[in-house]
Design an enzyme around this catalytic site. Structure first.
Site, PDB file in Angstrom:
ATOM      1  N   SER A 425      -0.268  -3.249   8.654  1.00  0.00           N
ATOM      2  CA  SER A 425      -0.266  -3.958   7.377  1.00  0.00           C
ATOM      3  C   SER A 425      -0.164  -5.466   7.577  1.00  0.00           C
ATOM      4  O   SER A 425       0.462  -5.925   8.530  1.00  0.00           O
ATOM      5  CB  SER A 425       0.941  -3.511   6.535  1.00  0.00           C
ATOM      6  OG  SER A 425       0.556  -2.558   5.589  1.00  0.00           O
ATOM      7  N   TYR A 585       1.092 -12.538  -7.063  1.00  0.00           N
ATOM      8  CA  TYR A 585       0.410 -13.752  -6.629  1.00  0.00           C
ATOM      9  C   TYR A 585      -0.686 -14.092  -7.650  1.00  0.00           C
ATOM     10  O   TYR A 585      -0.829 -13.412  -8.669  1.00  0.00           O
ATOM     11  CB  TYR A 585      -0.130 -13.585  -5.204  1.00  0.00           C
ATOM     12  CG  TYR A 585       0.957 -13.383  -4.175  1.00  0.00           C
ATOM     13  CD1 TYR A 585       2.089 -14.200  -4.162  1.00  0.00           C
ATOM     14  CD2 TYR A 585       0.879 -12.363  -3.224  1.00  0.00           C
ATOM     15  CE1 TYR A 585       3.100 -14.010  -3.223  1.00  0.00           C
ATOM     16  CE2 TYR A 585       1.888 -12.162  -2.291  1.00  0.00           C
ATOM     17  CZ  TYR A 585       2.991 -12.990  -2.293  1.00  0.00           C
ATOM     18  OH  TYR A 585       4.001 -12.803  -1.380  1.00  0.00           O
ATOM     19  N   ARG A 633      -6.328  -5.392  -2.325  1.00  0.00           N
ATOM     20  CA  ARG A 633      -4.952  -4.911  -2.494  1.00  0.00           C
ATOM     21  C   ARG A 633      -4.529  -5.161  -3.933  1.00  0.00           C
ATOM     22  O   ARG A 633      -4.668  -6.263  -4.442  1.00  0.00           O
ATOM     23  CB  ARG A 633      -3.994  -5.605  -1.530  1.00  0.00           C
ATOM     24  CG  ARG A 633      -2.523  -5.240  -1.797  1.00  0.00           C
ATOM     25  CD  ARG A 633      -1.579  -5.633  -0.686  1.00  0.00           C
ATOM     26  NE  ARG A 633      -1.652  -4.690   0.427  1.00  0.00           N
ATOM     27  CZ  ARG A 633      -0.673  -4.514   1.331  1.00  0.00           C
ATOM     28  NH1 ARG A 633       0.440  -5.215   1.235  1.00  0.00           N
ATOM     29  NH2 ARG A 633      -0.817  -3.654   2.303  1.00  0.00           N
ATOM     30  N   ARG A 727       6.762  -2.071   8.480  1.00  0.00           N
ATOM     31  CA  ARG A 727       8.006  -2.309   9.220  1.00  0.00           C
ATOM     32  C   ARG A 727       8.093  -1.564  10.550  1.00  0.00           C
ATOM     33  O   ARG A 727       8.602  -2.127  11.532  1.00  0.00           O
ATOM     34  CB  ARG A 727       9.205  -1.985   8.337  1.00  0.00           C
ATOM     35  CG  ARG A 727       9.411  -2.996   7.210  1.00  0.00           C
ATOM     36  CD  ARG A 727      10.637  -2.645   6.367  1.00  0.00           C
ATOM     37  NE  ARG A 727      10.891  -3.645   5.333  1.00  0.00           N
ATOM     38  CZ  ARG A 727      10.331  -3.640   4.122  1.00  0.00           C
ATOM     39  NH1 ARG A 727       9.506  -2.662   3.798  1.00  0.00           N
ATOM     40  NH2 ARG A 727      10.613  -4.579   3.246  1.00  0.00           N
TER      41      ARG A 727
END
Length: 785
Positions: A425, A585, A633, A727
């Site tokens: 990612s 965003y 996305r 992560r």
């Protein structure tokens, strides 16, 4: 103690006999409104774990139930003219009447008083009782009376179902899906005694009404179902034992969850809810009776541990609720997942999936059964499915070869072929200097490319200095930026077989903030720059800068910046381009109704709110090489009432698909601080699943995907086409290679410089698995002894 059980179902009867066995001096009465042999439903399903628990608490009852059980290992799917069977699932079923009769007889043997044909209206009818068990079912009068205390959350689900039986005997738990001119019906079928099988028919409300079943009599409904499933029934009739129900025999399932489970009434009696009165589990996983039985066991356990006198009741009931709450919610969540799958399968899966993948999706519908769990249950079936999955996507499978797990099958889109379906990612590193990526980024991204992933994304790359989230975010707005990214792309292409992706975005109202370790989303201590958004906005109320609404000149300028960055991305040699329209965003701020309050052509309806992001994407797609893919996305839900919903996300995905998008990268939230996300493993995958099936576009699943089993389950079920892992890749650059070794898949290439580590890691994991198996075998042998 004087105990009264209101309701003679499994919960009330089993609690009565266990408490009587615990102390024969207890005065226990079970009161049931029906006659001894009246019961709704046909067969019930148990698990081996529940039977083991019952055997520990009352072996006599368990043995008698065990003798009456019908056991089967197989699940069979009848779908689109195919029959597919998988084994190793281990169900046991028993007739509900038979189960109740066994419990009734055991109660009488122990001295429990059974009272039938008595319709209890209220708990106060038993003022001298120390403890009242309210096991009076899903429509509990006791729960209704004390609603303000119990605080039930009752949700009526949309599907209609009718619970029937047949004398045709089935040797597998069978699911039959039939398409009609108005929609799909499904039957849940299983044998429960020597002469009878349960036959539950389910469909959506719209389909049910379209066939006129809302006005049909029970006999007409049965006749309809017999005709629909005639091939399966092979001449056998369907019968009902719900003649006592008024009106239609078609029901809606009610999910019941209570905040509190017990109270003390006006006479000093303690009242506790049990079974369906306090929680329900959908028949899709057959756990309602299991929950009721285990409620009874746990309440008895607490009396045994803490003391079974009236003085101990409050402490016991508090401990009982605490002990049962977590397990109950776990099963209810699994049942909810399974229930939702059946509710949407006609719209989302039946038409879209081929029989092989539909079977896999159905088997894993509750998310309790994973890919490797299926391998333990039926290795032959799963390997056959993995072979089908690989061959469907063009991977040759010579005779005798072992198919790869789904995550290690290649994926082709336009002219690009990814070696596997694992994506690193985009993850912000906040380590650029004036937008320039350097040695850190080369090592960071290069290490992950060496680590086995098929596609490695750089973090969101900004199209202008003002579009950066923080001063440490990278950009593609200067020639030196292009050269720096080209250096990374060239290194990855030279030294690895991974592909490299760039994600372009503009931070909009979330720009000009500090690096994460300095204070996420906080404005800079000094040197802030003006920020833009669809409408005036302050992301952190009273803290963030207020973004000003973009003018037409701003819209034109930012669009030009995206196009310039696209040209630069082409020069870098990147294989993949993604447009960031998520997380609050700039482009996300146009899409969400929470942040777009414009009165011009770019505000209002979803179509208008999408206009500007689509203008930018369409222009970028025209520039970006046609043989290279582009994804988008999105935040597929804002997790805020009044914000973007998953239904909106389908329309958003369809719009980008029409504009030329190849995949939708399905994230969520981060648009508003009012959000209330529901976290958990793979928590965003249902969004990718829905968009993939309903919008008809491939998707990337992202969010709490942390092991190979997650990835394989998602891909094999057709819930997404790629899985983005974030992560875990920060903790382990070689996450993909590690997971391959962990699941025993050795046919994966390592960098030649690291080949000595491959065998060692595979050996270590193999030894670990062997030790775990030996420990399980030892524990099983000890339990049997």
């Amino acid at each position: 103690m004087k105990i009264v059980c209101i309701g003679g179902g499994p919960a009330g009867l089993y609690l009565a006999l266990l408490m009587k066995k615990l102390d024969a001096s207890h005065d226990i009465t079970v009161v049931e409104r029906n006659r001894p042999y009246d019961t709704f439903g046909w067969g019930v399903v148990f698990s081996d774990i529940t039977m083991d628990n019952m055997r520990q608490w009352d072996a006599e009852t368990a043995d008698e139930i065990q003798a009456a059980f019908n056991h089967w290992d197989d699940i069979e799917l009848c779908f689109k003219g195919r029959r597919i069977r998988s084994g190793g699932h281990g169900f046991v079923g028993i007739g509900r009447k038979k189960l109740l009769n066994i419990l009734q007889a055991r109660c009488e043997q122990l001295g429990v008083k059974l009272v039938f044909e008595t319709d209890v209206q209220s708990d106060v009818e038993y003022p001298d009782a120390d403890l009242i068990i309210a096991a009076d079912g899903v429509n509990s009068r006791i729960r209704k009376k004390y609603e303000s205390v119990f605080q039930p959350d009752i949700v009526t689900r949309p599907n209609r179902y009718i619970w029937l039986g047949t004398h045709r005997l089935y040797d597998a738990f069978t699911f039959d899906f039939q398409r009609t001119e108005h929609g799909w019906f499904q039957a849940h079928i299983y044998k429960f005694d020597d002469t009878t099988s349960t036959f539950i028919v389910e469909t959506t409300e719209d389909t049910w009404k379209a066939h006129g079943l809302d006005s049909a009599t029970q006999d007409q409904s049965i006749q309809f179902c017999e005709q629909l499933f005639a091939d399966n029934l092979q001449g056998s009739a369907l019968v009902s034992n719900a003649r006592h129900l008024r009106g239609s025999a078609w029901l809606n399932f009610q999910r019941v969850v209570c905040e509190h489970w017990w109270l003390r009434n006006e006479y000093g009696s303690h009242v506790v809810l049990m079974g369906d009165a306090v929680h329900t589990a959908h028949f899709a996983i057959g756990s309602g009776t299991k929950l009721a039985i285990e409620d009874a066991i746990e309440l008895t356990r607490q009396f045994k541990l803490l003391g079974d006198t009236p003085a101990h009741i409050p402490e016991v009931l508090a401990a009982y609720q605490e002990a049962r709450r977590v397990e109950t919610l776990r099963l209810q969540n699994a049942a909810w997942n399974a229930m939702e799958w059946f509710e949407v399968c006609g719209r989302r899966y039946c038409d879209q999936l081929e029989p092989e993948q539909f079977m896999y999706s159905m088997l894993t519908r509750s998310q309790r059964i994973s890919h490797e769990n299926l391998r333990l249950r039926d290795k032959g079936w799963l390997e056959g499915y993995e072979r089908w999955f690989a061959q469907r996507d063009g991977l040759p499978m010579p005779e005798g070869s072992t198919p790869p797990p789904p995550m290690f099958t290649p994926y082709t889109v336009r002219g690009l072929r990814l070696k596997n379906r694992v994506v690193v990612s985009p993850m912000a590193q906040y380590s650029a200097e004036d937008g320039l990526v350097g040695d850190f980024h080369l090592v960071h991204l290069g290490a992950r490319a060496l680590g086995g992933a098929g596609l490695v994304f750089a973090e969101m790359t900004c199209v202008s200095p003002e579009g950066r989230i923080t001063p440490g975010c990278p950009g593609l707005y200067k020639p030196e930026h292009t050269a720096a990214f080209k250096r990374i792309a060239d290194w990855i292409h030279t030294h690895t077989d991974a592909c490299f992706g760039i994600q372009l975005g503009h931070a909009g109202p979330k720009a000009s903030t500090r690096r994460a370790w300095e204070g996420t989303d906080l404005p800079l201590a000094e040197g802030n720059w003006p920020i833009l958004s669809a409408s005036p906005e302050q992301y952190l109320e009273g803290i963030s800068q207020v973004a000003r609404e973009m003018t037409q000149a701003d819209l034109d300028a930012v669009k030009a910046q995206f196009l310039a960055a696209t040209r630069a991305a082409i020069e870098t040699g990147a294989d993949w381009l993604e447009l960031h329209c998520a997380h609050g965003y700039l482009l996300s701020a146009f899409i969400s109704p929470l942040t777009n309050r414009r009165a011009d052509a770019y505000g209002g309806s979803l179509e208008n709110r999408l206009r500007y992001p689509l203008e930018i994407f369409t222009a970028m797609r025209a520039l970006w090489p046609q043989d290279k893919p582009m994804s988008v996305r999105i935040s597929a839900t804002d997790w805020v009432e009044g914000g973007t919903t998953p239904e909106d996300a389908v329309a958003i995905a369809q719009a980008f698909k029409a504009a030329g998008a190849d995949l939708i990268d399905c994230s969520s939230g981060q648009v508003s601080k009012q959000e209330k996300p529901v976290y958990g493993r793979m928590f965003q995958t249902p969004l990718a699943d829905r968009i993939r099936q309903e919008a008809g576009i491939p998707t990337i699943a992202v969010g709490a995907i942390s092991e190979a089993d997650h990835v394989n389950s998602i891909l094999a079920a057709g819930r997404a086409d790629l899985c983005a892992v974030a992560r875990p890749h920060l903790a382990n650059p070689a996450w993909t290679l590690t997971e391959a070794a962990k699941i025993g898949y050795e046919d994966v290439s390592w960098p030649k410089q690291y080949f000595q580590g491959k065998r060692q890691m595979e050996t270590l994991f193999a030894r670990e698995h062997q030790m775990q198996e030996q420990a399980l075998q030892h524990a099983a042998a000890k339990a049997q002894a």
